[in-house]
Design an enzyme around this catalytic site. Sequence first.
Site, PDB file in Angstrom:
ATOM      1  N   CYS A 122       0.846  -1.193   0.000  1.00 23.66           N
ATOM      2  CA  CYS A 122       0.000   0.000   0.000  1.00 23.66           C
ATOM      3  C   CYS A 122       0.882   1.245   0.000  1.00 23.66           C
ATOM      4  CB  CYS A 122      -0.938  -0.013   1.207  1.00 23.66           C
ATOM      5  SG  CYS A 122      -2.178   1.294   1.164  1.00 23.66           S
ATOM      6  N   THR A 375     -26.193   2.410  10.859  1.00 21.65           N
ATOM      7  CA  THR A 375     -27.271   2.186   9.897  1.00 21.65           C
ATOM      8  C   THR A 375     -28.063   3.469   9.703  1.00 21.65           C
ATOM      9  OG1 THR A 375     -29.221   0.844   9.354  1.00 21.65           O
ATOM     10  CG2 THR A 375     -28.899   1.415  11.675  1.00 21.65           C
ATOM     11  N   TYR A 376     -28.591   3.621   8.508  1.00 18.18           N
ATOM     12  CA  TYR A 376     -29.488   4.726   8.197  1.00 18.18           C
ATOM     13  C   TYR A 376     -30.864   4.174   7.842  1.00 18.18           C
ATOM     14  CZ  TYR A 376     -24.882   6.811   7.822  1.00 18.18           C
ATOM     15  OH  TYR A 376     -23.585   7.211   8.088  1.00 18.18           O
ATOM     16  N   ASN A 377     -31.026   2.840   8.070  1.00 16.49           N
ATOM     17  CA  ASN A 377     -32.279   2.139   7.761  1.00 16.49           C
ATOM     18  C   ASN A 377     -32.690   2.322   6.307  1.00 16.49           C
ATOM     19  OD1 ASN A 377     -32.894   3.227  10.962  1.00 16.49           O
ATOM     20  ND2 ASN A 377     -32.981   1.039  10.494  1.00 16.49           N
ATOM     21  N   THR A 378     -31.687   2.310   5.435  1.00 13.59           N
ATOM     22  CA  THR A 378     -31.956   2.415   3.998  1.00 13.59           C
ATOM     23  C   THR A 378     -31.192   1.325   3.250  1.00 13.59           C
ATOM     24  OG1 THR A 378     -30.116   3.948   3.651  1.00 13.59           O
ATOM     25  CG2 THR A 378     -32.273   4.918   4.127  1.00 13.59           C
ATOM     26  N   THR A 387     -31.374  -3.368   8.583  1.00 12.55           N
ATOM     27  CA  THR A 387     -30.219  -3.985   7.906  1.00 12.55           C
ATOM     28  C   THR A 387     -29.339  -4.802   8.845  1.00 12.55           C
ATOM     29  OG1 THR A 387     -28.846  -2.011   8.262  1.00 12.55           O
ATOM     30  CG2 THR A 387     -30.153  -2.092   6.229  1.00 12.55           C
ATOM     31  N   GLU A 452     -23.122   3.399   0.562  1.00 13.29           N
ATOM     32  CA  GLU A 452     -23.379   2.076   1.134  1.00 13.29           C
ATOM     33  C   GLU A 452     -22.197   1.138   0.901  1.00 13.29           C
ATOM     34  OE1 GLU A 452     -28.224   1.769   0.908  1.00 13.29           O
ATOM     35  OE2 GLU A 452     -27.128   1.798  -0.983  1.00 13.29           O
TER      36      GLU A 452
END
EC number: 1.11.1.-
Length: 481
Positions: A122, A375-378, A387, A452
Amino acid sequence: MRLSPRAALSSPEIICSRCSQSCNNKELGIRIPRPLGQGPSRFVPEEEILQLASEDANMHSVFADAFTDLGRLDNITLVMVFHPQYLESFLKTQHYLLQMDGPLSPCYQHYIGIMAASRHQCSYLVNLHVNDFIHHGGDQKWLNGLENAPQKLRNLGELNKMLAHRPWLITKEHIKQLLKAGEHSWSLAELIHAIVLLAHYHSLASFTFGCGINPEIHSNGGHTFRPPSVSNYCICDITNGNHGTEGHLPVGIVMPTDSTCEVEALMVKMKQLQEGRDEEEASQEEMATRFEREKTESMVFSTEDEDPPPDIDVSRHFEDTSYGYKDFSRRGMHVPTFRVQDYSWEDHGYSLVNRLYPDVGQLLDEKFHIAYNLTYNTMAMHKDVDTSTLRRAVWNYVHCMFGIRYDDYDYGEINQLLDRSFKVYIKNVVCSPEKTSKRMYDGFWRQFKHSEKVHVNLLLMEARMQGELLYALRAITRYMT
């Protein structure tokens, strides 16, 4: 002082005219660098990152703190801006590891960062820490190769390579060799600090390659002096952050794919699994069988066969360049399963780290929890989605590849939630990140947002780091008892 290549100019038309005049004046002989990459990432459109950073007022203070700390705002930080809660925890932890007084000197800290990042070739992270090492007065002879570093650091090389590629091989004997090396011995506190740094930069290399992080324009490999080949492209576009017209679609435009039902199908499976948990559970024997099956099948999803050519400037910082990840479940090789019920981060690792390197255990624990529970619940275009099942499957699959088993988890869920392309991506990012390609990044979850996918890379990074720490800390615990 470094001027940002993203600083907008108020009168581009006037500047373009001046640029044109300057370019026609060959007597000036000025060489103007041009960024090789389009923004912070090769995988994520620059516009999405900059738009998000400008919309979130809290990010300005986070960026200011990061710049004050390090004297730079690197591209890793800019890509993590998608998830500000995690970014704050990450920067706080990294600040403590590198800026606060600890068992190891700054020169040792940055050299260990170089050693760790080098295991995965790297160069991005290596170059960052070479600069920091020199800034802190490090002996530049060490940078000519690991053989020029102090024996104490050279002794760390064996642990570095095992931790990066085959952590399940670490035993209390390896710990003993480091702690009982005469004048070159490590103290327990120093060794804990070193192990945390090694695991941090191994996993950060996974994030760097997984997100396609570009070097900054002032870094090695971040610029060129050759003129652009795109027509109607002006040199002043560099300062406006416009690097040409190719590469990415405009923000909000989604490429049409054949997998239009991919997200919906995944959501149905998640719902079925969540609803089915009230039904009769499988026996412990069946759960163990499913784990072994998943562990064995993980070798099917091989990393890319072709190894990238070694970077001489990077490989000088470690020994045994041929040593890499090997599937422990290959025929003729058997490593006992690591049962989290016998040794876990929460019950064992956390307290050991906190006892020998105060406050670091708390910082790491917070970072692990934020990544795991974030989480953004999407999901793609859907809202109000639970999720948790999917996040747990990703986390546990990483640990499964390392032989780490949770007795209360049904590993049959992994095959239902993670498809082949996603498993290939996970295995590459976690085990051989230097082989990760844009094709792999684009190939999984094709309808999902870039934010995401960055979230996935945060999960992979933290799951990997915790897995490495579990093996190393268990070995230390066994040495101490």
